[in-house]
Design an enzyme around this catalytic site. Structure first.
Site, PDB file in Angstrom:
ATOM      1  N   LYS A 126      -9.113  -7.694  -6.192  1.00 25.55           N
ATOM      2  CA  LYS A 126      -8.334  -6.586  -5.640  1.00 25.55           C
ATOM      3  C   LYS A 126      -9.209  -5.340  -5.496  1.00 25.55           C
ATOM      4  O   LYS A 126     -10.033  -5.045  -6.368  1.00 25.55           O
ATOM      5  CB  LYS A 126      -7.144  -6.300  -6.560  1.00 25.55           C
ATOM      6  CG  LYS A 126      -6.172  -5.243  -6.049  1.00 25.55           C
ATOM      7  CD  LYS A 126      -5.009  -5.083  -7.037  1.00 25.55           C
ATOM      8  CE  LYS A 126      -4.026  -4.012  -6.620  1.00 25.55           C
ATOM      9  NZ  LYS A 126      -2.915  -3.867  -7.601  1.00 25.55           N
ATOM     10  N   SER A 205       1.762  -4.321  -5.870  1.00 27.74           N
ATOM     11  CA  SER A 205       0.679  -3.860  -5.023  1.00 27.74           C
ATOM     12  C   SER A 205      -0.459  -4.859  -4.851  1.00 27.74           C
ATOM     13  O   SER A 205      -1.345  -4.665  -4.011  1.00 27.74           O
ATOM     14  CB  SER A 205       0.117  -2.556  -5.602  1.00 27.74           C
ATOM     15  OG  SER A 205      -0.519  -2.785  -6.863  1.00 27.74           O
ATOM     16  N   SER A 229       3.225  -5.112 -10.251  1.00 26.30           N
ATOM     17  CA  SER A 229       2.283  -5.286  -9.145  1.00 26.30           C
ATOM     18  C   SER A 229       1.541  -6.610  -9.139  1.00 26.30           C
ATOM     19  O   SER A 229       0.905  -6.951  -8.150  1.00 26.30           O
ATOM     20  CB  SER A 229       1.262  -4.138  -9.136  1.00 26.30           C
ATOM     21  OG  SER A 229       1.863  -2.959  -8.659  1.00 26.30           O
TER      22      SER A 229
END
Length: 507
Positions: A126, A205, A229
């Protein structure tokens, strides 16, 4: 607005191409010669050999000489090029050394050196986790030129374990703490991440790592969570994903929201793959004192499909959850040998906003200074976005502005009081619910605000699809540092249900 309406609205906004003006194209230049070296028949054979394989199977193929790290890396790069660019937008940047790293790992294997079960397997990271030589941006235009000079400890551990770092994955900008009008999976540098299962919310997210893993663009991926997330995009993309106990994984060189709740975690297609990846992520970091919790932590040596036999599972599902789906979940527990115990859970009142505002006011600027970022204050970020708002913050930046508001400043004392109160209320509520049962089971990220404040682990696993085809997962929750047992419980449920849906045929 119920969940289905929320998801449909998110998916509609994610389908838009209106705000993709700053999306950075992926650079395939270092891989062009290798990608051009195979014809269509060869590629088909490679996909037949590798796609939907577990990490253990891919490792066995490499050990037996049927597969190389280079071939696996090349296939994933090709799928990123052909499937992802401008379509699903899950990958934000490629590691130009990925193929060279894979070749070096192949040479090590041929010389009899195998670092770990991850040797030669591919991982996407990420884009709020530092990978040396790659950008670390949180998807934000203001950090577009920010290049990490050192690996986050978790990335260094992955490299030491022999993983191939493929690149960086898209995310909800600033990990979804930018605006109250957020679009899950959208960042100005990556555009909107989309769900491969159809016109459904991708979740956020950690949207890019989730979509990429579901699409077989990597073996597995690493995301982060402050509150939901990891679990939410995992559930939306039919993955096995763990939000680990706070303190198992170092948070150093990760762009933060708040040190009170932030953690990285593994995202995979199966629970066994998740456990394999977690083993390389856990570790004590002397510069992150909370990771003392990682000392002595052990994963199970083997996974047990009978781990739920005779166990009592407290089931906490929404009142409006379809009766036939509730029955499906409970039948899955029964098939695994568990006893479903319906529970009513009253969520405690938590001051999550005060804790997160303090993090953006204190933890984020500290990270920016330490990283040598082009900006070092929240005021600079807000001013930069305001200059060209249509490009830099098309959905607004109300949360960043709130964190900057003089009347919303959170003192260290107020933060500590809120964090402590949140922790006590969250642990009290969960411990009370756990009395008389071995595990809790909820829908997707329904309990994320509570387990994240407590620092307790949560693991989502595919459980089925709604009538429109949208995936959903159930999430097991347990006490602090019960991650190993939680993995066993989720594995038993997964093996009993086999509920992960196949991707659409054209993918």
């Amino acid at each position: 607005m119920n969940f289905q309406e929320y998801s449909a609205k998110q998916a509609q906004r994610q389908a838009s191409q209106e705000h993709e003006t700053l999306r950075r194209p992926l650079d395939f230049t270092p891989f062009e010669a290798s990608l051009a070296g195979l014809d269509a028949e060869d590629w088909q054979a490679q996909e037949t050999l590798m796609l939907e394989r577990t990490a253990a199977e891919l490792s066995e193929l490499q050990a037996g000489g049927e597969l190389s790290a280079e071939a696996l890396t090349r296939l994933h790069l090709r799928r990123i090029r052909d499937l992802d660019q401008g379509r699903f937008n899950s990958v934000l940047e490629l590691n130009p050394q990925a193929l060279n790293d894979a070749r070096r790992l192949d040479a090590e294997r041929q010389a009899g050196q195998v670092r770990s079960p991850l040797h030669g397997l591919t991982v996407l990271i990420k884009d709020n986790i530092a990978v040396a030589g790659l950008h670390n941006t949180a998807g934000a235009a203001v950090l577009r030129s920010a290049v990490a000079t050192a690996d986050a400890p978790l990335v260094a551990q992955l490299r030491a374990a022999g993983a191939v770092i493929l690149g960086k994955a898209n995310l909800s900008e600033w990990s979804n703490f930018m605006t109250e009008d957020s679009v899950n999976g959208y960042s100005v540098l990556g555009g909107p991440t989309r769900n491969p299962y159809g016109p459904f919310d991708v979740g956020g997210s950690s949207s890019g790592p989730a979509t990429a893993t579901a699409l077989n663009l990597c073996t597995f991926a690493v995301g982060t969570e402050t509150a939901g997330s990891l679990i939410y995009p995992g559930s939306q993309n039919a993955l096995a994903v763990l939000k680990p106990s706070r303190g198992l994984i170092s948070r150093r060189r990760i762009i933060p929201i708040t040190e009170a709740q932030d953690t990285a975690g593994p995202m995979a297609r199966t629970v066994a793959d998740l456990a394999l990846l977690l083993g390389a992520l856990v570790g004590h970091d002397p510069q992150d004192p909370v990771t003392q919790a990682a000392q002595g932590f052990r994963l199970p040596d083997t996974l047990d499909a009978n781990a739920l036999q005779g166990k009592r599972v407290g089931v906490i599902l929404p009142e409006d959850f379809a009766p036939e789906l509730r029955q499906k979940v409970e039948q899955g527990l029964a098939a695994a040998g568990a006893v479903a115990v319906p529970l009513t859970f009253e969520e405690p009142e938590l001051d999550w906003l005060g804790v997160m505002l303090h993090g953006m006011q204190r933890d984020l600027p500290a990270y920016l200074r330490d990283a040598g970022a082009p900006v070092t204050t929240l005021a600079e970020i807000v001013a930069f976005n305001s200059e060209h708002a249509e490009q830099h913050s098309p959905y607004g930046q109300t949360l960043l502005e709130m964190a900057l508001d003089p009347e919303r400043q959170v003192t260290d004392e107020a933060y500590e009081a809120a964090r402590t109160q949140n922790f006590e209320r969250a642990t009290g509520a969960l411990d009370s619910a756990l009395e008389g049962v071995d595990w809790l089971l909820s829908l997707s990220n329904e309990l994320s605000g509570v387990y994240s404040a407590a620092g307790y682990p949560a693991l989502t696993v595919p459980a089925g699809q709604y009538s429109n085809g949208e995936p959903f997962g159930v999430t097991f929750v347990g006490p602090l540092l019960s991650d190993a047992g939680l993995i066993q419980a989720a594995y038993a449920y997964e093996q009993a249900t086999q509920a992960r849906p196949a991707l659409p045929a054209h993918l």
